[in-house]
Scaffold this active site. Sequence first.
Site, PDB file in Angstrom:
ATOM      1  N   HIS A 252      -5.478   1.935  -4.422  1.00 57.04           N
ATOM      2  CA  HIS A 252      -6.022   2.876  -3.070  1.00 57.04           C
ATOM      3  C   HIS A 252      -6.391   4.177  -2.239  1.00 57.04           C
ATOM      4  O   HIS A 252      -6.403   4.347  -0.882  1.00 57.04           O
ATOM      5  CB  HIS A 252      -4.579   2.174  -2.031  1.00 57.04           C
ATOM      6  CG  HIS A 252      -4.399   2.196  -0.744  1.00 57.04           C
ATOM      7  ND1 HIS A 252      -5.614   1.518  -0.480  1.00 57.04           N
ATOM      8  CD2 HIS A 252      -3.526   2.505   0.350  1.00 57.04           C
ATOM      9  CE1 HIS A 252      -5.392   1.455   1.096  1.00 57.04           C
ATOM     10  NE2 HIS A 252      -4.040   2.987   1.341  1.00 57.04           N
TER      11      HIS A 252
ATOM     12  N   ASP B 151       0.478  -0.834  -0.154  1.00 53.27           N
ATOM     13  CA  ASP B 151      -0.239   0.304   0.270  1.00 53.27           C
ATOM     14  C   ASP B 151       1.222   1.600  -0.181  1.00 53.27           C
ATOM     15  O   ASP B 151       2.258   1.168  -0.158  1.00 53.27           O
ATOM     16  CB  ASP B 151      -1.523  -0.156   1.559  1.00 53.27           C
ATOM     17  CG  ASP B 151      -2.080  -1.262   1.043  1.00 53.27           C
ATOM     18  OD1 ASP B 151      -1.956  -1.982   0.171  1.00 53.27           O
ATOM     19  OD2 ASP B 151      -3.073  -0.898   1.941  1.00 53.27           O
ATOM     20  N   ASP B 152       0.355   2.391  -0.589  1.00 54.47           N
ATOM     21  CA  ASP B 152       0.958   3.818  -0.161  1.00 54.47           C
ATOM     22  C   ASP B 152       2.210   3.987  -1.087  1.00 54.47           C
ATOM     23  O   ASP B 152       2.119   4.890  -1.368  1.00 54.47           O
ATOM     24  CB  ASP B 152       1.205   4.206   1.005  1.00 54.47           C
ATOM     25  CG  ASP B 152       0.124   3.477   2.453  1.00 54.47           C
ATOM     26  OD1 ASP B 152      -0.980   3.974   1.237  1.00 54.47           O
ATOM     27  OD2 ASP B 152      -0.108   4.009   3.172  1.00 54.47           O
TER      28      ASP B 152
ATOM     29  N   HIS C  43       3.694  -1.663   3.353  1.00 55.56           N
ATOM     30  CA  HIS C  43       3.596  -0.970   2.795  1.00 55.56           C
ATOM     31  C   HIS C  43       5.228  -0.071   2.119  1.00 55.56           C
ATOM     32  O   HIS C  43       5.636  -0.829   2.321  1.00 55.56           O
ATOM     33  CB  HIS C  43       3.836   0.076   3.648  1.00 55.56           C
ATOM     34  CG  HIS C  43       2.153  -0.087   4.511  1.00 55.56           C
ATOM     35  ND1 HIS C  43       1.919  -0.616   5.416  1.00 55.56           N
ATOM     36  CD2 HIS C  43       0.737   1.004   4.358  1.00 55.56           C
ATOM     37  CE1 HIS C  43       1.118  -0.491   5.442  1.00 55.56           C
ATOM     38  NE2 HIS C  43      -0.058   0.128   5.401  1.00 55.56           N
TER      39      HIS C  43
ATOM     40  N   HIS D  70      -5.899   9.221  -0.728  1.00 55.05           N
ATOM     41  CA  HIS D  70      -5.465   8.180   0.316  1.00 55.05           C
ATOM     42  C   HIS D  70      -7.233   9.132   1.736  1.00 55.05           C
ATOM     43  O   HIS D  70      -6.539   9.403   3.071  1.00 55.05           O
ATOM     44  CB  HIS D  70      -4.241   8.216   1.313  1.00 55.05           C
ATOM     45  CG  HIS D  70      -4.193   7.435   2.650  1.00 55.05           C
ATOM     46  ND1 HIS D  70      -4.724   6.903   3.492  1.00 55.05           N
ATOM     47  CD2 HIS D  70      -4.008   6.068   2.270  1.00 55.05           C
ATOM     48  CE1 HIS D  70      -4.625   5.595   4.398  1.00 55.05           C
ATOM     49  NE2 HIS D  70      -3.629   5.503   3.113  1.00 55.05           N
TER      50      HIS D  70
END
Length: 548
Positions: free
Chosen positions: A405, A353-354, A506, A409
């Site tokens: 995602h 993620d991210d 991540h 965010h």
Amino acid sequence: MPTQRHPNQPSNNPRRGRYAAPVNRHAAAPAGGAEPLASETAAQASLADDAAAPVDPAVDADAAEETFEFAGEPLPIGAVAGNPRDRVVVSAKDEGAEPCQGGSVVVQPGLTGSTPVIGATTTRARVIPRQDGDEPLRHATPTPHLQGAHEGAVVAPSVRRASGRMARPSKAAAIVAALVVVAVGVGAYLFLNPPFISVTVNGQTIQVPGGTTIDDLIEDGTVSPAPGNLLAIDGNLLQEGGGARFTAIVNGQPEDDGAAKLPKDAAVSISDGGDLTEEYAEEEVVAPSQIEFEGVGAIHAYEGTGAPGKALRRTGSVSGVVVDEVTEPPSDEVIKKYNADTAGDKVVALTFDDGPWPDSTNAILDILDENGAKATFFTIGQQISGTNAEAVKRAFDAGHQISSHSYDHASGSGNGVDLGHMTPEERVDEVTKGYEAIKAVTGVEPSHAFRTPGGNFSAETAQILQPYVDAEIGWNIDTEDWRRPGAAAIADRIKQAKPGSIILMHDGGGDRSQTVEALRIALPYLREQGYRFITVDELLAYNDPADM
């Protein structure tokens, strides 16, 4: 020329202004001083009745009316003369009128010149007596001749055209007529608009001026209704006293116009005003399916049973409140929560993620290549630019799955962690803009397997995102690498994988060097245990959500 009279005519003619009568033309002239013939007497009486009858003003106005005066010439035997100073007003006969019959004297302007004629086909005439002191006649015209006369018609005294003046009603008659019209008008007005009328208000009979309205009754204190309130479209109070001023029923019918005049003998009921709802704008919108969650697991897949409906969306013009009224109910959508059943296949889905993130994304791609592993990158759309975009393209070309995602965010109203705090439009933008950022690099529509920020996937968010998402992806193992617990701790959690596990890590959001090192330790270990590393879409292909 001296005026001559018929021997049978009295010296003071009592029928002044009468100028002819029907007689028997073949009868002999009566002896001097003898009484008038019976036919002559009857004719004179008939003429008196005709002369006494009122003349229709409309006929006089429409006719070609001329004025003639008697001239002092000898009269035919049996005629009854008029006063030599009298005037005769004649009018042309209207087309289609019935011809005059015996017993009526008729005069008609001549067809040529000014000589008038009398006959059965002409119209009636009326005589206007001259007054004493009028200028005496000086000239005479030829005696008129008969035209179309029938038995009994008689030539009248000669007449001459007057000075062209039209006969006009006297001023007194005009004043009387005007007064009659005014009196009739005033009477009609008072009948239709009486000065006072009787009405019954809330059971009490009172006298009020004609033309009284409901507003008048309120203003003069006869009734004192309390106004209702103004409500928002969702029913909440907007303005106290901002509703209807009163509720009224007049003769059994509702009346909301305060300026409406009350009729005579009206039965009026006036009470407090009702509440009113604010005005609003209305549009038809899609009514999304209601969401039902079934089961437990890391995969949250839409079963595809739902169908949207229709609704009317109302937006208050004062409050701005939005209310949807469903007009066509939707079908409920079921979201199956489950863990992948790989039937014993040792497959694991590694997820990051991210990202993309400088250095760490490419470092992770290097380790994946070394271990023949495929992974899924849940990217942040606004970070896909520059060298980060190159890392995304590298991952895509290497066969890794690039999914979203969100775009940023859930920053802003989402507090960077929860789409549930955002408006429906903002939530949709988070998904669609994230897809667009990926497609701008890869050139293809990305997978609609989506991971929400913080894993916050409520029924409301699921309902809003239904048209844009196939499955929301959670995890079975959270390495908590974002806490930076150390590479060994992260590696130990990765080693806990089981067939079908989805492992959360991540590649962005900070220093991910511990994650990179943990992968160097854990991936060779799992390979030795017989595990393969596949993408999320490949894992989803193992099962049909409807069967889970």
